[in-house]
Design an enzyme around this catalytic site. Structure first.
Site, PDB file in Angstrom:
ATOM      1  N   MET A 139       8.798   3.889   0.217  1.00 61.09           N
ATOM      2  CA  MET A 139       7.608   4.246  -0.534  1.00 61.09           C
ATOM      3  C   MET A 139       6.573   3.128  -0.431  1.00 61.09           C
ATOM      4  O   MET A 139       6.315   2.424  -1.400  1.00 61.09           O
ATOM      5  CB  MET A 139       7.969   4.487  -1.996  1.00 61.09           C
ATOM      6  CG  MET A 139       9.082   5.486  -2.225  1.00 61.09           C
ATOM      7  SD  MET A 139       8.663   7.116  -1.682  1.00 61.09           S
ATOM      8  CE  MET A 139       7.907   7.752  -3.132  1.00 61.09           C
ATOM      9  N   PRO A 140       5.966   2.932   0.747  1.00 64.87           N
ATOM     10  CA  PRO A 140       4.985   1.853   0.879  1.00 64.87           C
ATOM     11  C   PRO A 140       3.728   2.110   0.050  1.00 64.87           C
ATOM     12  O   PRO A 140       3.224   3.232   0.032  1.00 64.87           O
ATOM     13  CB  PRO A 140       4.637   1.843   2.361  1.00 64.87           C
ATOM     14  CG  PRO A 140       5.650   2.700   3.028  1.00 64.87           C
ATOM     15  CD  PRO A 140       6.195   3.619   1.993  1.00 64.87           C
ATOM     16  N   HIS A 141       3.255   1.078  -0.616  1.00 65.91           N
ATOM     17  CA  HIS A 141       1.985   1.128  -1.345  1.00 65.91           C
ATOM     18  C   HIS A 141       1.130  -0.014  -0.809  1.00 65.91           C
ATOM     19  O   HIS A 141       1.577  -1.160  -0.767  1.00 65.91           O
ATOM     20  CB  HIS A 141       2.191   0.967  -2.848  1.00 65.91           C
ATOM     21  CG  HIS A 141       0.895   0.883  -3.586  1.00 65.91           C
ATOM     22  ND1 HIS A 141       0.035   1.961  -3.713  1.00 65.91           N
ATOM     23  CD2 HIS A 141       0.290  -0.158  -4.205  1.00 65.91           C
ATOM     24  CE1 HIS A 141      -1.034   1.580  -4.403  1.00 65.91           C
ATOM     25  NE2 HIS A 141      -0.901   0.302  -4.703  1.00 65.91           N
ATOM     26  N   SER A 161       1.050   5.406  -0.298  1.00 66.89           N
ATOM     27  CA  SER A 161      -0.108   5.445  -1.194  1.00 66.89           C
ATOM     28  C   SER A 161      -0.997   4.251  -0.867  1.00 66.89           C
ATOM     29  O   SER A 161      -0.520   3.194  -0.439  1.00 66.89           O
ATOM     30  CB  SER A 161       0.312   5.416  -2.664  1.00 66.89           C
ATOM     31  OG  SER A 161       1.084   4.273  -2.943  1.00 66.89           O
TER      32      SER A 161
END
Length: 100
Positions: free
Chosen positions: A24-26, A63
């Site tokens: 889940m890279p932000h 995101s």
């Protein structure tokens, strides 16, 4: 502080539908104020493209946040608290020193 989360706590990654770990890279981008919404959308598109092709995650896992920072506040809001103390750990260092 009672009830506060210890930053060293390891969280388990969310599982994807296939049971594998899901990344889940932000990405948080701070820009000098003045870029158009079109420029921000294009930057976001390119960041998502780079992250998905490099990290190997799905587009819906990424995101991106963009924060406008007035140049008059850059030193106090970005350079001193975030860049300067982290120079040794930055993967891409700025080509400038502390703005005066």
């Amino acid at each position: 502080m009672a009830g506060a989360r210890d930053r060293r706590t390891v969280r388990r990654p969310l599982a994807a539908a296939n049971g594998r770990e899901r990344q889940m890279p932000h990405v948080n981008v701070k820009l000098a104020t003045g870029r158009s919404e079109e420029q921000k959308r294009e930057l976001t598109r390119r960041i998502v493209e780079a992250v998905t092709s490099t990290v190997g995650c799905d587009e819906d896992a990424v995101s991106v946040a963009i924060q406008d920072v007035p140049m008059a506040e850059w030193n106090d809001a970005v350079y001193v608290p975030e860049i300067e103390p982290s120079l040794d750990g930055l993967y891409k260092k700025p080509g400038y020193g502390r703005p005066g």
